[in-house]
Design a protein around this motif. Structure first.
Motif, PDB file in Angstrom:
ATOM      1  N   LEU A  55       0.819  -1.208   0.000  1.00  0.00           N
ATOM      2  CA  LEU A  55       0.000   0.000   0.000  1.00  0.00           C
ATOM      3  C   LEU A  55       0.856   1.261   0.000  1.00  0.00           C
ATOM      4  O   LEU A  55       0.566   2.225  -0.716  1.00  0.00           O
ATOM      5  CB  LEU A  55      -0.935   0.007   1.213  1.00  0.00           C
ATOM      6  CG  LEU A  55      -2.192  -0.832   1.097  1.00  0.00           C
ATOM      7  CD1 LEU A  55      -2.962  -0.817   2.409  1.00  0.00           C
ATOM      8  CD2 LEU A  55      -3.071  -0.333  -0.021  1.00  0.00           C
ATOM      9  N   PHE A  56       1.927   1.266   0.789  1.00  0.00           N
ATOM     10  CA  PHE A  56       2.818   2.430   0.800  1.00  0.00           C
ATOM     11  C   PHE A  56       3.492   2.610  -0.558  1.00  0.00           C
ATOM     12  O   PHE A  56       3.674   3.744  -1.011  1.00  0.00           O
ATOM     13  CB  PHE A  56       3.879   2.314   1.899  1.00  0.00           C
ATOM     14  CG  PHE A  56       3.419   2.818   3.238  1.00  0.00           C
ATOM     15  CD1 PHE A  56       2.880   4.082   3.379  1.00  0.00           C
ATOM     16  CD2 PHE A  56       3.527   2.030   4.353  1.00  0.00           C
ATOM     17  CE1 PHE A  56       2.456   4.566   4.608  1.00  0.00           C
ATOM     18  CE2 PHE A  56       3.110   2.487   5.593  1.00  0.00           C
ATOM     19  CZ  PHE A  56       2.578   3.754   5.715  1.00  0.00           C
ATOM     20  N   MET A 143      -6.946  -1.801   6.520  1.00  0.00           N
ATOM     21  CA  MET A 143      -5.727  -1.021   6.638  1.00  0.00           C
ATOM     22  C   MET A 143      -5.810   0.190   5.723  1.00  0.00           C
ATOM     23  O   MET A 143      -6.292   0.097   4.598  1.00  0.00           O
ATOM     24  CB  MET A 143      -4.518  -1.875   6.244  1.00  0.00           C
ATOM     25  CG  MET A 143      -3.207  -1.171   6.456  1.00  0.00           C
ATOM     26  SD  MET A 143      -1.780  -2.120   5.903  1.00  0.00           S
ATOM     27  CE  MET A 143      -2.120  -3.733   6.506  1.00  0.00           C
ATOM     28  N   SER A 144      -5.346   1.327   6.202  1.00  0.00           N
ATOM     29  CA  SER A 144      -5.288   2.522   5.379  1.00  0.00           C
ATOM     30  C   SER A 144      -3.934   3.183   5.574  1.00  0.00           C
ATOM     31  O   SER A 144      -3.338   3.094   6.652  1.00  0.00           O
ATOM     32  CB  SER A 144      -6.413   3.489   5.738  1.00  0.00           C
ATOM     33  OG  SER A 144      -6.327   3.843   7.095  1.00  0.00           O
ATOM     34  N   VAL A 145      -3.448   3.810   4.505  1.00  0.00           N
ATOM     35  CA  VAL A 145      -2.163   4.503   4.559  1.00  0.00           C
ATOM     36  C   VAL A 145      -2.350   5.918   4.020  1.00  0.00           C
ATOM     37  O   VAL A 145      -3.260   6.184   3.235  1.00  0.00           O
ATOM     38  CB  VAL A 145      -1.064   3.772   3.754  1.00  0.00           C
ATOM     39  CG1 VAL A 145      -0.806   2.407   4.326  1.00  0.00           C
ATOM     40  CG2 VAL A 145      -1.392   3.706   2.294  1.00  0.00           C
ATOM     41  N   ALA A 146      -1.481   6.811   4.445  1.00  0.00           N
ATOM     42  CA  ALA A 146      -1.484   8.181   3.955  1.00  0.00           C
ATOM     43  C   ALA A 146      -0.046   8.612   3.720  1.00  0.00           C
ATOM     44  O   ALA A 146       0.847   8.303   4.503  1.00  0.00           O
ATOM     45  CB  ALA A 146      -2.152   9.107   4.958  1.00  0.00           C
ATOM     46  N   VAL A 147       0.162   9.301   2.597  1.00  0.00           N
ATOM     47  CA  VAL A 147       1.490   9.779   2.216  1.00  0.00           C
ATOM     48  C   VAL A 147       1.367  11.262   1.912  1.00  0.00           C
ATOM     49  O   VAL A 147       0.441  11.679   1.207  1.00  0.00           O
ATOM     50  CB  VAL A 147       2.007   9.007   0.971  1.00  0.00           C
ATOM     51  CG1 VAL A 147       3.314   9.566   0.492  1.00  0.00           C
ATOM     52  CG2 VAL A 147       2.145   7.533   1.280  1.00  0.00           C
ATOM     53  N   PRO A 148       2.293  12.090   2.423  1.00  0.00           N
ATOM     54  CA  PRO A 148       2.189  13.528   2.151  1.00  0.00           C
ATOM     55  C   PRO A 148       2.530  13.854   0.693  1.00  0.00           C
ATOM     56  O   PRO A 148       3.351  13.185   0.076  1.00  0.00           O
ATOM     57  CB  PRO A 148       3.215  14.143   3.103  1.00  0.00           C
ATOM     58  CG  PRO A 148       4.202  13.070   3.354  1.00  0.00           C
ATOM     59  CD  PRO A 148       3.428  11.780   3.279  1.00  0.00           C
ATOM     60  N   TYR A 160      -4.418   9.474   0.384  1.00  0.00           N
ATOM     61  CA  TYR A 160      -4.980   8.515   1.349  1.00  0.00           C
ATOM     62  C   TYR A 160      -5.497   7.309   0.586  1.00  0.00           C
ATOM     63  O   TYR A 160      -6.271   7.438  -0.356  1.00  0.00           O
ATOM     64  CB  TYR A 160      -6.124   9.194   2.125  1.00  0.00           C
ATOM     65  CG  TYR A 160      -6.849   8.304   3.088  1.00  0.00           C
ATOM     66  CD1 TYR A 160      -6.275   7.951   4.302  1.00  0.00           C
ATOM     67  CD2 TYR A 160      -8.128   7.818   2.799  1.00  0.00           C
ATOM     68  CE1 TYR A 160      -6.964   7.135   5.197  1.00  0.00           C
ATOM     69  CE2 TYR A 160      -8.805   7.024   3.683  1.00  0.00           C
ATOM     70  CZ  TYR A 160      -8.215   6.675   4.884  1.00  0.00           C
ATOM     71  OH  TYR A 160      -8.885   5.879   5.762  1.00  0.00           O
ATOM     72  N   LEU A 161      -5.020   6.133   0.940  1.00  0.00           N
ATOM     73  CA  LEU A 161      -5.507   4.870   0.346  1.00  0.00           C
ATOM     74  C   LEU A 161      -6.142   4.057   1.453  1.00  0.00           C
ATOM     75  O   LEU A 161      -5.645   3.932   2.528  1.00  0.00           O
ATOM     76  CB  LEU A 161      -4.366   4.061  -0.262  1.00  0.00           C
ATOM     77  CG  LEU A 161      -3.632   4.671  -1.430  1.00  0.00           C
ATOM     78  CD1 LEU A 161      -2.539   3.721  -1.898  1.00  0.00           C
ATOM     79  CD2 LEU A 161      -4.554   4.977  -2.574  1.00  0.00           C
TER      80      LEU A 161
END
Length: 161
Positions: A55-56, A143-148, A160-161
């Protein structure tokens, strides 16, 4: 006759050989159960970490496509959909005010609205990628991920995924 059969069965089960065999079988079964529980937990943890890395990776690829949140067009949305094709992953891009700029789920009408999630708020607060795991009543983990999104050293939003 029945008394003799019962007497012989009692003698057989009261022998030391049967007692030792029962003990060996019980010890082997208990150790096999404990070993299998340990292996299953290790396997589940490994799968969780692998999914988080995947995901990342997807979020970082998508965030590299976007320089500023002003540049988001239909072409950007199409490129994001191509990256996420074949998966059940929803992508949301927000600006620093947590207002949704792009949502790959056409059925929801959240563009322009404020969305705050745990991973998203951690990402915006720290400026680093973040993840969160939510479990519902059915013991299903999501699960969720967030990247700036960074442009010229400034945070311009988050993916945001």
């Amino acid at each position: 006759m029945l008394v003799i059969i019962i007497k012989r069965i009692k003698e057989f089960f009261s022998s030391i050989r049967v007692g030792m065999m029962a003990t060996y079988v019980a010890v082997i079964l208990i150790s096999m159960v404990l070993l299998s529980v340990y292996i299953l937990n290790a396997f589940a943890d490994s799968l969780y970490k692998s999914e988080r890395v995947n995901l990342f990776a997807k979020a970082n690829i998508i965030s590299d496509l976007i320089e500023t949140t002003d540049d988001i067009t239909e072409c950007t949305g199409y490129a994001i959909e191509q990256i996420l094709s074949g998966t059940n992953i929803r992508s949301i891009i927000v600006n620093p005010d947590y207002r949704v700029i792009l949502d790959t789920n056409e059925d929801s009408d959240i563009i322009g609205k404020v969305i705050v999630r745990e991973a998203l708020s951690n990402c915006m607060r720290t400026g680093e990628q973040a993840h969160a795991v939510m479990e519902n009543n059915d013991d299903v983990a999501m699960m969720s991920v967030a990247v700036p999104l960074v442009s010229y050293g400034n945070k311009v939003g988050a993916m945001y995924l």
